[in-house]
Write an enzyme that holds these catalytic residues in place. Structure first.
Site, PDB file in Angstrom:
ATOM      1  N   ASP A 142       0.839  -1.194   0.000  1.00  0.00           N
ATOM      2  CA  ASP A 142       0.000   0.000   0.000  1.00  0.00           C
ATOM      3  C   ASP A 142       0.871   1.239   0.000  1.00  0.00           C
ATOM      4  OD1 ASP A 142      -2.440   1.304  -0.071  1.00  0.00           O
ATOM      5  OD2 ASP A 142      -2.638   1.380   2.105  1.00  0.00           O
ATOM      6  N   HIS A 169      -4.010  14.006   0.916  1.00  0.00           N
ATOM      7  CA  HIS A 169      -4.269  13.114   2.052  1.00  0.00           C
ATOM      8  C   HIS A 169      -3.124  13.167   3.058  1.00  0.00           C
ATOM      9  CE1 HIS A 169      -5.390   9.624   4.416  1.00  0.00           C
ATOM     10  NE2 HIS A 169      -4.233   9.044   4.124  1.00  0.00           N
ATOM     11  N   ARG A 177       0.293  15.894  13.438  1.00  0.00           N
ATOM     12  CA  ARG A 177       1.623  16.395  13.786  1.00  0.00           C
ATOM     13  C   ARG A 177       1.603  17.910  13.847  1.00  0.00           C
ATOM     14  NH1 ARG A 177       2.783  12.138  10.375  1.00  0.00           N
ATOM     15  NH2 ARG A 177       2.958  13.578   8.644  1.00  0.00           N
ATOM     16  N   GLU A 187      -9.397   4.147  -2.213  1.00  0.00           N
ATOM     17  CA  GLU A 187      -8.168   3.899  -2.969  1.00  0.00           C
ATOM     18  C   GLU A 187      -8.510   3.192  -4.275  1.00  0.00           C
ATOM     19  OE1 GLU A 187      -4.787   2.230  -0.948  1.00  0.00           O
ATOM     20  OE2 GLU A 187      -5.448   2.919   1.027  1.00  0.00           O
TER      21      GLU A 187
HETATM   22 MN    MN Z   1      -4.309   2.524   2.730  1.00  0.00          MN
END
Ligand code: MN
Length: 422
Positions: free
Chosen positions: A133, A140, A149, A208
């Site tokens: 992946d 994103h 963060r 995805e």
């Molecule tokens: Mn993924």
């Protein structure tokens, strides 16, 4: 141009208006009809075509293939023949089912190979060896960086240089329509308390697309960006289910583990790279300039419209996201070149996920994490209930298609329902 992509072609099989599956698509999948074994098939309109039976009865013959290649549980033996062979096969199917072919349209033994989509069960199309992946959408990665963060340094320093990825798990890749149970594990709801063992409270989807490889090169050899598409069979929709609370606690320092490997859903039909060719587009400009092995020429992305629908139990579907595959910063050719630059070998039937595909606007974010912005902006469903993450009984459906003035090439859908934890 690939002859089978000719937009003026039509089929003697009727194709409903707006169908994802005109004769210019001819995707590949595996199905079972009542009482039969697994068969490799293709689809036109709402008809699934039994390719094994076409070979068996001598109605189709293509150099390099025999009947047994299609009497299979998976597409792998067919994909083993490589790009040129599968291209010939798709062309032969196009010739057989074209409106121009008046002989085929009146041949009874060919009609017997057609099954309504409603009368067959679609099966897992590919025996997936390895699953990787990526994390290739800049929007994103930026959103996640801002949330978890530092907004000023949302992208980590390597992100603009490397198509970041991790090795996933193939055993839990499942076919559209298979429902899944909410995963359990370690979560840490209170920062000041020790972790607890519980069902995840933050189940999420990731919008995805996946690509499926042909056999790559031998261990030690690399695939260049120029060569990459010769090693890609086709693409599918891909929902990479994620448990954000498990992920947040476990991911340091080696990356995702149990937050990601409880299930990943793929669509039933693999759409070939050949069928997508008319929809090739340029990728976003890359700055800073990439290292030499990641440089590429030409149109390496695809204009694929994507959407996500969420259907609570006993309610109607709400479309919560519109995105597009073309937003991806790193393209598939770069991903494959990077994956093999160290000599890592890919094999026939490997699955590569794009990473969550988010656009720049809030309605184009490809996960609940981003859409509801870490729970601070809940989405309202058609029944008035709110969602920060996916609840038990919710069904997530993803759809994707390419469309120009003449042709629509679609992927159908990938869907699954979240059932209560076991
Ligand atoms: Mn993924």
């Amino acid at each position: 141009m690939i002859a089978a992509n000719n937009p003026i072609l039509s089929s003697w099989i009727s194709v409903p208006e707006g169908s994802d599956f005109p004769i210019q698509n001819l995707p590949f999948g595996v199905f079972k009809s009542k009482g039969s074994e697994h068969r490799v098939g293709t689809r036109i309109g709402d008809m699934v075509i039994d390719i094994a039976q076409l070979f068996e009865t001598g109605q189709l013959s293509v150099d390099g293939f025999s009947t047994s290649d299609f009497q299979q549980e998976y597409l792998n033996p067919m994909m083993k023949k490589g790009k040129e062979a599968t291209r010939r096969l798709r062309q032969a199917l196009s010739d057989l089912f074209s409106s121009e072919n008046s002989v085929a349209s009146t041949t009874e033994s060919i009609h017997k190979t057609l099954f309504s989509v409603h009368d067959v069960d679609m099966c897992m199309p590919v025996q997936i060896g390895d699953y990787t992946d990526f994390y290739s959408s800049k929007e994103h990665a930026t959103n996640v960086g801002i949330m978890f963060r530092d907004p000023a340094n949302a992208l980590l320093p390597n992100w603009l240089w490397i198509p970041v990825g991790y090795h996933g798990r193939s055993s839990s890749v499942i076919i559209s329509g298979q429902d899944i149970h909410r995963p359990k594990g370690q979560i840490k709801p209170d920062d000041n308390e020790p972790p607890i063992y519980a069902a995840s409270r933050q189940v999420d989807f990731e919008l995805e697309m996946g690509f499926i490889t042909y056999d790559g090169k031998a261990l030690g050899d690399s695939i260049s960006t120029d060569e990459a598409e010769d090693y890609i069979f086709g693409m599918c929709l891909f929902n990479d289910w994620s448990a954000r609370d498990i992920q947040k606690w476990e991911y340091v320092p080696l990356g995702p583990f149990l937050a990601k490997n409880f299930a990943s859903s793929i669509s039933c039909w693999i759409v070939t790279m050949d069928a997508l060719q008319p929809f090739a587009v340029h990728t976003p400009e890359q700055d800073p300039a990439v290292l030499s092995y990641l440089k590429f020429e030409g149109k390496k992305s695809y204009d694929i419209h994507l959407q996500v629908g969420l259907t609570p139990e006993n309610s109607t579907e709400k479309i919560i996201c519109h995105s597009n595959f073309k937003y991806m910063y790193w393209n598939m050719s770069q991903q494959l070149a990077h994956h093999t630059v160290n000599g890592c070998n890919v094999r026939c039937g490997d699955l590569m996920g794009s990473g969550t595909i988010s656009g720049s606007t809030p309605d184009s974010f490809g996960s609940m994490l981003e859409l509801a912005w870490k729970g601070t902006k809940p989405l309202t469903m058609n029944d008035g209930t709110e969602r920060r993450f996916i609840q038990d009984g919710d069904t997530v459906t993803m759809r994707g298609y390419c469309q120009n003035e003449q042709v629509r090439i679609g992927f159908g859908e990938v869907k699954a329902k979240i059932l209560p934890a076991k």
